[in-house]
Write an enzyme that holds these catalytic residues in place. Sequence first.
Site, PDB file in Angstrom:
ATOM      1  N   HIS A  55      93.252   7.101  23.689  1.00 25.72           N
ATOM      2  CA  HIS A  55      92.624   7.127  22.371  1.00 25.72           C
ATOM      3  C   HIS A  55      92.313   5.694  21.937  1.00 25.72           C
ATOM      4  O   HIS A  55      93.167   4.821  22.031  1.00 25.72           O
ATOM      5  CB  HIS A  55      93.558   7.752  21.326  1.00 25.72           C
ATOM      6  CG  HIS A  55      93.639   9.247  21.417  1.00 25.72           C
ATOM      7  ND1 HIS A  55      92.807  10.077  20.720  1.00 25.72           N
ATOM      8  CD2 HIS A  55      94.453  10.044  22.127  1.00 25.72           C
ATOM      9  CE1 HIS A  55      93.117  11.334  21.002  1.00 25.72           C
ATOM     10  NE2 HIS A  55      94.103  11.343  21.858  1.00 25.72           N
ATOM     11  N   HIS A  77      98.033  11.669  15.334  1.00 23.01           N
ATOM     12  CA  HIS A  77      98.540  13.034  15.475  1.00 23.01           C
ATOM     13  C   HIS A  77      99.819  13.191  14.660  1.00 23.01           C
ATOM     14  O   HIS A  77     100.548  12.230  14.433  1.00 23.01           O
ATOM     15  CB  HIS A  77      98.866  13.327  16.941  1.00 23.01           C
ATOM     16  CG  HIS A  77      97.739  13.075  17.892  1.00 23.01           C
ATOM     17  ND1 HIS A  77      97.393  11.817  18.318  1.00 23.01           N
ATOM     18  CD2 HIS A  77      96.881  13.933  18.493  1.00 23.01           C
ATOM     19  CE1 HIS A  77      96.370  11.907  19.141  1.00 23.01           C
ATOM     20  NE2 HIS A  77      96.027  13.183  19.276  1.00 23.01           N
ATOM     21  N   TYR A  79     102.559  14.260  15.671  1.00 22.64           N
ATOM     22  CA  TYR A  79     103.747  13.863  16.438  1.00 22.64           C
ATOM     23  C   TYR A  79     103.983  12.356  16.454  1.00 22.64           C
ATOM     24  O   TYR A  79     105.050  11.898  16.841  1.00 22.64           O
ATOM     25  CB  TYR A  79     103.681  14.414  17.875  1.00 22.64           C
ATOM     26  CG  TYR A  79     102.508  13.937  18.711  1.00 22.64           C
ATOM     27  CD1 TYR A  79     102.452  12.660  19.252  1.00 22.64           C
ATOM     28  CD2 TYR A  79     101.434  14.795  18.972  1.00 22.64           C
ATOM     29  CE1 TYR A  79     101.384  12.241  20.020  1.00 22.64           C
ATOM     30  CE2 TYR A  79     100.369  14.384  19.740  1.00 22.64           C
ATOM     31  CZ  TYR A  79     100.342  13.110  20.259  1.00 22.64           C
ATOM     32  OH  TYR A  79      99.268  12.688  21.003  1.00 22.64           O
ATOM     33  N   MET A 202      97.376  19.776  19.965  1.00 25.98           N
ATOM     34  CA  MET A 202      98.254  19.047  19.041  1.00 25.98           C
ATOM     35  C   MET A 202      97.478  18.276  17.980  1.00 25.98           C
ATOM     36  O   MET A 202      98.005  17.321  17.407  1.00 25.98           O
ATOM     37  CB  MET A 202      99.130  18.068  19.831  1.00 25.98           C
ATOM     38  CG  MET A 202      99.935  18.703  20.956  1.00 25.98           C
ATOM     39  SD  MET A 202     100.813  17.442  21.902  1.00 25.98           S
ATOM     40  CE  MET A 202     101.305  18.381  23.362  1.00 25.98           C
TER      41      MET A 202
HETATM   42  N1  HPA Z   1      99.036  21.860  25.053  1.00 26.81           N
HETATM   43  C1  HPA Z   1      98.898  21.083  23.974  1.00 26.81           C
HETATM   44  N2  HPA Z   1      98.060  20.062  23.921  1.00 26.81           N
HETATM   45  C2  HPA Z   1      97.295  19.834  24.996  1.00 26.81           C
HETATM   46  C3  HPA Z   1      97.394  20.606  26.152  1.00 26.81           C
HETATM   47  C4  HPA Z   1      98.316  21.691  26.177  1.00 26.81           C
HETATM   48  O1  HPA Z   1      98.457  22.425  27.171  1.00 26.81           O
HETATM   49  N3  HPA Z   1      96.505  20.095  27.033  1.00 26.81           N
HETATM   50  C5  HPA Z   1      95.884  19.062  26.419  1.00 26.81           C
HETATM   51  N4  HPA Z   1      96.365  18.886  25.188  1.00 26.81           N
END
Ligand code: HPA
Length: 270
Positions: A55, A77, A79, A202
Amino acid sequence: MTALAVIGQRHPGFEPRVAVILGSGLGGLADHLAEAVTIPYEDLPGFPKPGVSGHGGRLVLARAGETPVALLDGRAHLYETGRADAMKVAVRTLAGLGCETLLLTNAAGGLDGDMEPGSVMVLTDHLNFTGQSPLFGEPGDDRFVDLVDAYDPALRQRLVELAGRIDLPLHQGVYAWFAGPQFETPAEVRAAGILGANAVGMSTVPEVILARHAGLRVAGLSIITNKAAGMSAFKLSHEQTKRNAALATDKVQQLLTAFLEGYGLEGYGP
Ligand code: HPA
Protein backbone atom coordinates in the site's frame (compact mmCIF):
# COMPACT_ATOMS: atom_id res chain seq x y z
CA MET A 1 -4.26 23.75 8.35
CA THR A 2 -6.79 21.23 7.02
CA ALA A 3 -6.04 18.65 4.34
CA LEU A 4 -8.51 20.48 2.11
CA ALA A 5 -6.56 23.73 2.52
CA VAL A 6 -3.24 22.01 1.75
CA ILE A 7 -4.72 20.55 -1.45
CA GLY A 8 -6.09 23.96 -2.38
CA GLN A 9 -2.59 25.39 -2.08
CA ARG A 10 -0.85 22.63 -4.04
CA HIS A 11 -3.40 22.41 -6.83
CA PRO A 12 -5.51 25.58 -6.78
CA GLY A 13 -8.92 25.34 -8.38
CA PHE A 14 -8.73 21.63 -9.15
CA GLU A 15 -12.14 20.01 -8.72
CA PRO A 16 -12.09 16.22 -9.09
CA ARG A 17 -15.38 14.55 -9.98
CA VAL A 18 -14.43 10.98 -9.20
CA ALA A 19 -12.18 9.53 -6.53
CA VAL A 20 -10.63 6.08 -6.41
CA ILE A 21 -9.15 4.33 -3.39
CA LEU A 22 -6.55 1.95 -4.75
CA GLY A 23 -6.17 -1.34 -2.90
CA SER A 24 -3.23 -3.72 -2.77
CA GLY A 25 -1.11 -3.62 -5.89
CA LEU A 26 -3.17 -1.06 -7.82
CA GLY A 27 -1.14 2.05 -7.01
CA GLY A 28 0.40 1.90 -10.49
CA LEU A 29 -2.78 3.35 -11.98
CA ALA A 30 -1.81 6.68 -10.53
CA ASP A 31 1.37 6.66 -12.62
CA HIS A 32 -0.46 6.51 -15.96
CA LEU A 33 -2.64 9.61 -15.73
CA ALA A 34 -2.04 13.04 -17.21
CA GLU A 35 -1.23 16.29 -15.40
CA ALA A 36 -0.67 14.55 -12.10
CA VAL A 37 0.01 16.44 -8.90
CA THR A 38 1.07 14.14 -6.06
CA ILE A 39 0.75 14.95 -2.37
CA PRO A 40 2.12 12.52 0.23
CA TYR A 41 -0.36 11.63 2.99
CA GLU A 42 2.12 12.92 5.55
CA ASP A 43 1.49 16.44 4.22
CA LEU A 44 -2.28 16.01 4.64
CA PRO A 45 -3.45 16.39 8.26
CA GLY A 46 -5.73 13.53 9.29
CA PHE A 47 -4.80 11.27 6.38
CA PRO A 48 -3.60 7.79 7.37
CA LYS A 49 -0.04 6.64 7.72
CA PRO A 50 -0.15 3.43 5.67
CA GLY A 51 1.90 0.72 7.29
CA VAL A 52 0.99 -2.28 5.17
CA SER A 53 3.40 -3.43 2.48
CA GLY A 54 1.84 -3.18 -0.96
CA HIS A 55 0.00 0.00 0.00
CA GLY A 56 1.30 3.44 -0.89
CA GLY A 57 0.57 6.71 0.87
CA ARG A 58 -0.17 9.46 -1.59
CA LEU A 59 -2.99 11.48 -3.05
CA VAL A 60 -2.73 11.93 -6.81
CA LEU A 61 -4.79 14.63 -8.52
CA ALA A 62 -4.88 14.08 -12.26
CA ARG A 63 -6.94 13.78 -15.42
CA ALA A 64 -8.27 10.61 -17.00
CA GLY A 65 -9.23 11.84 -20.46
CA GLU A 66 -11.36 14.87 -19.70
CA THR A 67 -12.31 13.74 -16.22
CA PRO A 68 -10.59 15.35 -13.22
CA VAL A 69 -9.92 12.60 -10.69
CA ALA A 70 -8.45 12.08 -7.23
CA LEU A 71 -6.66 8.82 -6.52
CA LEU A 72 -5.86 7.65 -3.03
CA ASP A 73 -2.95 5.27 -3.24
CA GLY A 74 -3.07 3.60 0.15
CA ARG A 75 -5.58 3.23 2.95
CA ALA A 76 -5.68 2.54 6.66
CA HIS A 77 -7.38 -0.61 7.91
CA LEU A 78 -9.21 -1.29 11.15
CA TYR A 79 -6.53 -3.80 12.13
CA GLU A 80 -3.78 -1.16 12.04
CA THR A 81 -5.30 1.34 14.40
CA GLY A 82 -8.25 -0.40 16.04
CA ARG A 83 -10.30 2.48 14.70
CA ALA A 84 -12.98 2.10 12.08
CA ASP A 85 -12.84 5.83 11.32
CA ALA A 86 -9.21 5.88 10.19
CA MET A 87 -10.30 7.02 6.69
CA LYS A 88 -12.77 9.65 7.90
CA VAL A 89 -10.72 12.72 7.08
CA ALA A 90 -9.65 11.27 3.74
CA VAL A 91 -13.19 10.46 2.59
CA ARG A 92 -14.60 13.77 3.80
CA THR A 93 -11.79 15.62 2.09
CA LEU A 94 -12.72 13.93 -1.19
CA ALA A 95 -16.31 15.07 -0.72
CA GLY A 96 -15.09 18.54 0.22
CA LEU A 97 -13.07 18.74 -3.00
CA GLY A 98 -16.29 18.19 -4.94
CA CYS A 99 -16.04 14.49 -5.80
CA GLU A 100 -19.43 12.98 -6.62
CA THR A 101 -18.39 9.36 -6.81
CA LEU A 102 -15.98 7.13 -4.92
CA LEU A 103 -14.76 3.91 -6.50
CA LEU A 104 -13.21 1.56 -3.96
CA THR A 105 -10.90 -1.32 -4.75
CA ASN A 106 -9.55 -4.07 -2.55
CA ALA A 107 -8.07 -7.53 -2.41
CA ALA A 108 -10.32 -10.29 -1.11
CA GLY A 109 -10.71 -14.00 -0.66
CA GLY A 110 -13.33 -15.63 -2.89
CA LEU A 111 -16.03 -18.05 -1.74
CA ASP A 112 -17.61 -18.97 -5.06
CA GLY A 113 -16.31 -22.05 -6.85
CA ASP A 114 -15.66 -20.16 -10.08
CA MET A 115 -13.67 -17.35 -8.46
CA GLU A 116 -10.08 -18.26 -9.19
CA PRO A 117 -7.21 -16.04 -7.99
CA GLY A 118 -7.00 -13.07 -10.34
CA SER A 119 -10.75 -12.85 -10.90
CA VAL A 120 -12.58 -9.61 -10.26
CA MET A 121 -15.89 -8.99 -8.49
CA VAL A 122 -18.04 -5.88 -8.47
CA LEU A 123 -19.67 -5.37 -5.08
CA THR A 124 -23.44 -5.52 -4.90
CA ASP A 125 -23.70 -5.19 -1.12
CA HIS A 126 -21.77 -5.91 2.06
CA LEU A 127 -21.91 -7.72 5.39
CA ASN A 128 -20.24 -6.04 8.35
CA PHE A 129 -18.95 -8.74 10.68
CA THR A 130 -16.77 -6.43 12.78
CA GLY A 131 -19.38 -4.79 14.99
CA GLN A 132 -17.61 -1.52 14.21
CA SER A 133 -18.71 1.66 12.50
CA PRO A 134 -16.71 4.70 11.39
CA LEU A 135 -19.69 6.75 12.57
CA PHE A 136 -19.47 5.80 16.25
CA GLY A 137 -19.70 9.10 18.13
CA GLU A 138 -20.94 11.01 15.11
CA PRO A 139 -23.52 13.62 16.16
CA GLY A 140 -26.71 14.44 14.33
CA ASP A 141 -29.51 12.53 12.72
CA ASP A 142 -27.68 12.08 9.44
CA ARG A 143 -25.55 9.42 11.17
CA PHE A 144 -28.48 7.05 10.53
CA VAL A 145 -27.24 6.37 7.04
CA ASP A 146 -29.41 4.41 4.62
CA LEU A 147 -27.29 1.67 3.04
CA VAL A 148 -29.88 0.36 0.58
CA ASP A 149 -28.24 0.58 -2.84
CA ALA A 150 -25.07 1.81 -1.16
CA TYR A 151 -23.27 0.30 -4.14
CA ASP A 152 -24.85 2.42 -6.85
CA PRO A 153 -26.72 0.17 -9.32
CA ALA A 154 -26.09 2.47 -12.31
CA LEU A 155 -22.35 2.62 -11.66
CA ARG A 156 -22.28 -1.13 -11.17
CA GLN A 157 -24.07 -1.67 -14.46
CA ARG A 158 -21.57 0.60 -16.14
CA LEU A 159 -18.64 -1.38 -14.77
CA VAL A 160 -20.22 -4.61 -16.02
CA GLU A 161 -20.60 -3.14 -19.53
CA LEU A 162 -17.07 -1.78 -19.61
CA ALA A 163 -15.64 -5.08 -18.36
CA GLY A 164 -17.43 -6.82 -21.25
CA ARG A 165 -15.72 -4.47 -23.71
CA ILE A 166 -12.27 -5.44 -22.44
CA ASP A 167 -13.09 -9.16 -22.12
CA LEU A 168 -12.88 -9.15 -18.35
CA PRO A 169 -15.37 -11.60 -16.83
CA LEU A 170 -16.78 -9.60 -13.92
CA HIS A 171 -18.34 -11.46 -11.01
CA GLN A 172 -20.96 -9.73 -8.88
CA GLY A 173 -21.41 -10.37 -5.20
CA VAL A 174 -21.52 -9.51 -1.53
CA TYR A 175 -18.33 -8.54 0.32
CA ALA A 176 -18.05 -9.50 3.98
CA TRP A 177 -15.87 -7.25 6.16
CA PHE A 178 -13.78 -8.99 8.82
CA ALA A 179 -11.51 -7.06 11.19
CA GLY A 180 -8.28 -8.96 10.53
CA PRO A 181 -5.31 -8.88 10.54
CA GLN A 182 -5.58 -12.64 10.94
CA PHE A 183 -7.26 -14.37 8.03
CA GLU A 184 -10.67 -15.88 8.68
CA THR A 185 -11.09 -19.38 10.02
CA PRO A 186 -12.67 -21.95 7.70
CA ALA A 187 -15.69 -21.94 10.04
CA GLU A 188 -16.02 -18.17 9.68
CA VAL A 189 -15.84 -18.51 5.92
CA ARG A 190 -18.50 -21.21 5.92
CA ALA A 191 -20.71 -19.05 8.14
CA ALA A 192 -20.18 -16.01 5.90
CA GLY A 193 -21.13 -18.11 2.88
CA ILE A 194 -24.35 -19.33 4.51
CA LEU A 195 -25.17 -15.70 5.32
CA GLY A 196 -24.71 -14.57 1.75
CA ALA A 197 -21.06 -13.59 1.30
CA ASN A 198 -19.26 -14.17 -1.98
CA ALA A 199 -15.95 -12.64 -0.85
CA VAL A 200 -14.22 -11.80 2.42
CA GLY A 201 -11.81 -8.96 3.18
CA MET A 202 -10.48 -6.49 5.73
CA SER A 203 -11.26 -3.08 4.25
CA THR A 204 -13.60 -0.95 2.15
CA VAL A 205 -16.80 -1.18 4.23
CA PRO A 206 -15.96 1.69 6.61
CA GLU A 207 -15.09 3.84 3.60
CA VAL A 208 -18.42 2.97 2.00
CA ILE A 209 -20.27 4.03 5.17
CA LEU A 210 -18.30 7.28 5.38
CA ALA A 211 -18.86 7.96 1.69
CA ARG A 212 -22.61 7.42 1.88
CA HIS A 213 -22.73 9.63 4.96
CA ALA A 214 -20.92 12.30 2.95
CA GLY A 215 -23.38 11.93 0.04
CA LEU A 216 -20.98 10.27 -2.40
CA ARG A 217 -22.08 7.63 -4.87
CA VAL A 218 -20.13 4.43 -4.39
CA ALA A 219 -18.86 1.56 -6.48
CA GLY A 220 -16.59 -1.25 -5.33
CA LEU A 221 -14.31 -3.81 -6.97
CA SER A 222 -12.58 -6.77 -5.34
CA ILE A 223 -9.59 -8.49 -6.81
CA ILE A 224 -9.91 -12.09 -5.70
CA THR A 225 -6.38 -13.03 -4.66
CA ASN A 226 -7.15 -16.42 -3.17
CA LYS A 227 -9.86 -18.89 -2.36
CA ALA A 228 -11.11 -18.06 1.13
CA ALA A 229 -9.81 -20.00 4.13
CA GLY A 230 -10.56 -23.71 4.05
CA MET A 231 -11.43 -23.71 0.36
CA SER A 232 -8.06 -24.58 -1.13
CA ALA A 233 -4.82 -26.31 -0.23
CA PHE A 234 -2.80 -23.08 -0.52
CA LYS A 235 -1.61 -21.49 2.69
CA LEU A 236 -2.93 -17.96 3.12
CA SER A 237 -0.39 -15.14 3.43
CA HIS A 238 -0.02 -11.47 2.63
CA GLU A 239 2.73 -12.48 0.21
CA GLN A 240 0.14 -14.49 -1.73
CA THR A 241 -2.29 -11.55 -1.65
CA LYS A 242 0.28 -9.23 -3.20
CA ARG A 243 1.45 -11.77 -5.77
CA ASN A 244 -2.02 -12.72 -6.93
CA ALA A 245 -3.33 -9.15 -6.97
CA ALA A 246 -0.81 -8.63 -9.74
CA LEU A 247 -2.65 -11.23 -11.87
CA ALA A 248 -5.54 -8.81 -12.31
CA THR A 249 -3.73 -5.48 -12.21
CA ASP A 250 -3.61 -4.87 -15.96
CA LYS A 251 -7.28 -5.63 -16.56
CA VAL A 252 -8.43 -3.68 -13.53
CA GLN A 253 -6.33 -0.71 -14.55
CA GLN A 254 -7.93 -0.86 -18.00
CA LEU A 255 -11.37 -1.05 -16.43
CA LEU A 256 -10.71 1.85 -14.06
CA THR A 257 -9.25 3.97 -16.84
CA ALA A 258 -12.27 3.34 -19.07
CA PHE A 259 -14.62 4.11 -16.18
CA LEU A 260 -12.85 7.35 -15.31
CA GLU A 261 -12.46 8.55 -18.88
CA GLY A 262 -16.09 7.84 -19.68
CA TYR A 263 -17.46 9.27 -16.44
CA GLY A 264 -20.04 11.91 -17.21
CA LEU A 265 -19.72 11.44 -20.96
CA GLU A 266 -21.84 8.35 -21.37
CA GLY A 267 -24.77 8.96 -19.08
CA TYR A 268 -23.59 7.31 -15.88
CA GLY A 269 -22.24 10.39 -14.18
CA PRO A 270 -24.79 12.25 -12.07
N1 HPA B 1 -9.44 -12.76 3.67
C1 HPA B 1 -9.40 -11.48 4.06
N2 HPA B 1 -8.75 -10.54 3.39
C2 HPA B 1 -8.14 -10.90 2.25
C3 HPA B 1 -8.14 -12.21 1.80
C4 HPA B 1 -8.84 -13.20 2.55
O1 HPA B 1 -8.89 -14.40 2.20
N3 HPA B 1 -7.43 -12.22 0.65
C5 HPA B 1 -7.02 -10.95 0.42
N4 HPA B 1 -7.44 -10.14 1.40
